[in-house]
Design a protein around this motif. Structure first.
Motif, PDB file in Angstrom:
ATOM      1  N   TYR A  51      18.071  30.278  10.806  1.00 54.56           N
ATOM      2  CA  TYR A  51      19.133  29.935   9.858  1.00 54.56           C
ATOM      3  C   TYR A  51      19.750  28.571  10.185  1.00 54.56           C
ATOM      4  N   GLY A  52      19.135  27.836  11.115  1.00 51.11           N
ATOM      5  CA  GLY A  52      19.667  26.540  11.515  1.00 51.11           C
ATOM      6  C   GLY A  52      20.872  26.645  12.428  1.00 51.11           C
ATOM      7  N   LEU A  53      21.003  27.770  13.118  1.00 51.33           N
ATOM      8  CA  LEU A  53      22.164  28.035  13.964  1.00 51.33           C
ATOM      9  C   LEU A  53      21.748  28.169  15.424  1.00 51.33           C
ATOM     10  N   GLY A  54      22.634  27.759  16.314  1.00 57.16           N
ATOM     11  CA  GLY A  54      22.452  27.953  17.737  1.00 57.16           C
ATOM     12  C   GLY A  54      23.738  28.485  18.327  1.00 57.16           C
ATOM     13  N   ILE A  55      23.689  28.873  19.582  1.00 61.74           N
ATOM     14  CA  ILE A  55      24.871  29.464  20.214  1.00 61.74           C
ATOM     15  C   ILE A  55      24.863  29.150  21.705  1.00 61.74           C
ATOM     16  N   THR A  56      26.039  28.847  22.227  1.00 59.79           N
ATOM     17  CA  THR A  56      26.228  28.554  23.648  1.00 59.79           C
ATOM     18  C   THR A  56      27.667  28.886  24.008  1.00 59.79           C
ATOM     19  N   ASN A  57      28.111  28.490  25.192  1.00 64.29           N
ATOM     20  CA  ASN A  57      29.478  28.727  25.654  1.00 64.29           C
ATOM     21  C   ASN A  57      30.066  27.464  26.261  1.00 64.29           C
ATOM     22  N   VAL A  58      31.393  27.400  26.300  1.00 61.16           N
ATOM     23  CA  VAL A  58      32.066  26.303  26.996  1.00 61.16           C
ATOM     24  C   VAL A  58      31.880  26.483  28.495  1.00 61.16           C
ATOM     25  N   VAL A  59      32.142  27.677  29.002  1.00 62.34           N
ATOM     26  CA  VAL A  59      32.046  27.983  30.427  1.00 62.34           C
ATOM     27  C   VAL A  59      30.981  29.056  30.620  1.00 62.34           C
ATOM     28  N   ALA A  60      30.155  28.909  31.639  1.00 65.12           N
ATOM     29  CA  ALA A  60      29.052  29.846  31.867  1.00 65.12           C
ATOM     30  C   ALA A  60      29.474  31.106  32.616  1.00 65.12           C
ATOM     31  N   ARG A  61      30.570  31.054  33.363  1.00 65.48           N
ATOM     32  CA  ARG A  61      30.960  32.198  34.201  1.00 65.48           C
ATOM     33  C   ARG A  61      31.481  33.353  33.353  1.00 65.48           C
ATOM     34  N   ALA A  62      30.938  34.529  33.602  1.00 68.00           N
ATOM     35  CA  ALA A  62      31.380  35.731  32.892  1.00 68.00           C
ATOM     36  C   ALA A  62      32.690  36.246  33.487  1.00 68.00           C
ATOM     37  N   THR A  63      33.572  36.678  32.589  1.00 67.14           N
ATOM     38  CA  THR A  63      34.844  37.277  32.995  1.00 67.14           C
ATOM     39  C   THR A  63      35.184  38.394  32.013  1.00 67.14           C
ATOM     40  N   ALA A  64      36.111  39.246  32.420  1.00 68.71           N
ATOM     41  CA  ALA A  64      36.576  40.293  31.513  1.00 68.71           C
ATOM     42  C   ALA A  64      37.404  39.686  30.381  1.00 68.71           C
ATOM     43  N   ARG A  65      38.176  38.639  30.706  1.00 70.07           N
ATOM     44  CA  ARG A  65      39.036  37.980  29.718  1.00 70.07           C
ATOM     45  C   ARG A  65      38.977  36.479  29.944  1.00 70.07           C
ATOM     46  N   ALA A  66      39.088  35.724  28.872  1.00 70.86           N
ATOM     47  CA  ALA A  66      39.026  34.262  28.967  1.00 70.86           C
ATOM     48  C   ALA A  66      40.184  33.690  29.777  1.00 70.86           C
ATOM     49  N   ASP A  67      41.319  34.397  29.844  1.00 71.21           N
ATOM     50  CA  ASP A  67      42.455  33.862  30.601  1.00 71.21           C
ATOM     51  C   ASP A  67      42.231  33.896  32.114  1.00 71.21           C
ATOM     52  N   GLU A  68      41.090  34.417  32.542  1.00 70.68           N
ATOM     53  CA  GLU A  68      40.713  34.390  33.957  1.00 70.68           C
ATOM     54  C   GLU A  68      40.070  33.054  34.352  1.00 70.68           C
ATOM     55  N   LEU A  69      39.781  32.207  33.384  1.00 71.82           N
ATOM     56  CA  LEU A  69      39.156  30.916  33.663  1.00 71.82           C
ATOM     57  C   LEU A  69      40.216  29.899  34.089  1.00 71.82           C
TER      58      LEU A  69
END
Length: 170
Positions: A51-69
């Motif tokens: 569909y001409g779409l891709g996906i990635t992340n800003v930060v690679a580290r997995a966390t339960a919540r983004a506020d842990e970054l």
């Protein structure tokens, strides 16, 4: 179109599929906004390039919540994301999460919608975070915002050349 999440959640890290937590609204909103002709499951993310779409992340580290970054992780993630976009050259970068965008790119006043910033020829748009924790956006209001981006990109998801970045740690 390259969609960029904040970072992998624990379910995403466990399954290897973006936005894998059942309460996350990314996949339904992607469909409701017209980016995909049917509702895809996280395990079907490999279909996005068709569909001409891709996906990635800003930060690679997995966390339960983004506020842990940390602030440093966001800044480094913004630098790495800029390098990815420069290399792959999608026509659009769609960052899902205004707080993540602000932290990664040092733009404290950024709002949901198109940004003045470009990365080379790549235009940047900030979308609402589809996490179930972002309760003040409904699936319907998020889909409206995502559809504005789709329309700005020419009304279709395939804008020539696809970006295939579908691993959660990419």
């Amino acid at each position: 179109m390259l969609f960029c999440g904040i970072n992998p959640g624990l379910m995403t890290a466990a399954t290897g599929h973006h936005f894998a937590r059942p309460g996350n609204r990314f996949w339904p909103v992607l469909h409701l906004s017209g980016f995909t002709p049917r509702l895809l499951k996280p395990a079907e993310q490999q279909e996005l390039p068709a569909y001409g779409l891709g996906i990635t992340n800003v930060v690679a580290r997995a966390t339960a919540r983004a506020d842990e970054l940390s602030a440093e992780e966001y800044v480094e993630g913004g630098r790495l994301l800029t390098a990815k976009v420069t290399r792959w050259r999608p026509r659009w970068l769609a960052v899902v999460g205004v707080t993540a965008y602000r932290a990664a790119f040092g733009d404290r006043k950024a709002q949901v919608g198109p940004q003045e910033r470009t990365i080379g020829d790549t235009r940047v748009w900030v979308l609402p975070n589809p996490s179930g924790l972002n309760a003040h956006w409904t699936a319907a209001t998020m889909a409206e915002e995502y559809a504005l981006l789709r329309e700005a990109a020419g009304g279709t998801s395939d804008q020539g050349g696809s970006v295939s970045v579908t691993t959660p740690r990419s």
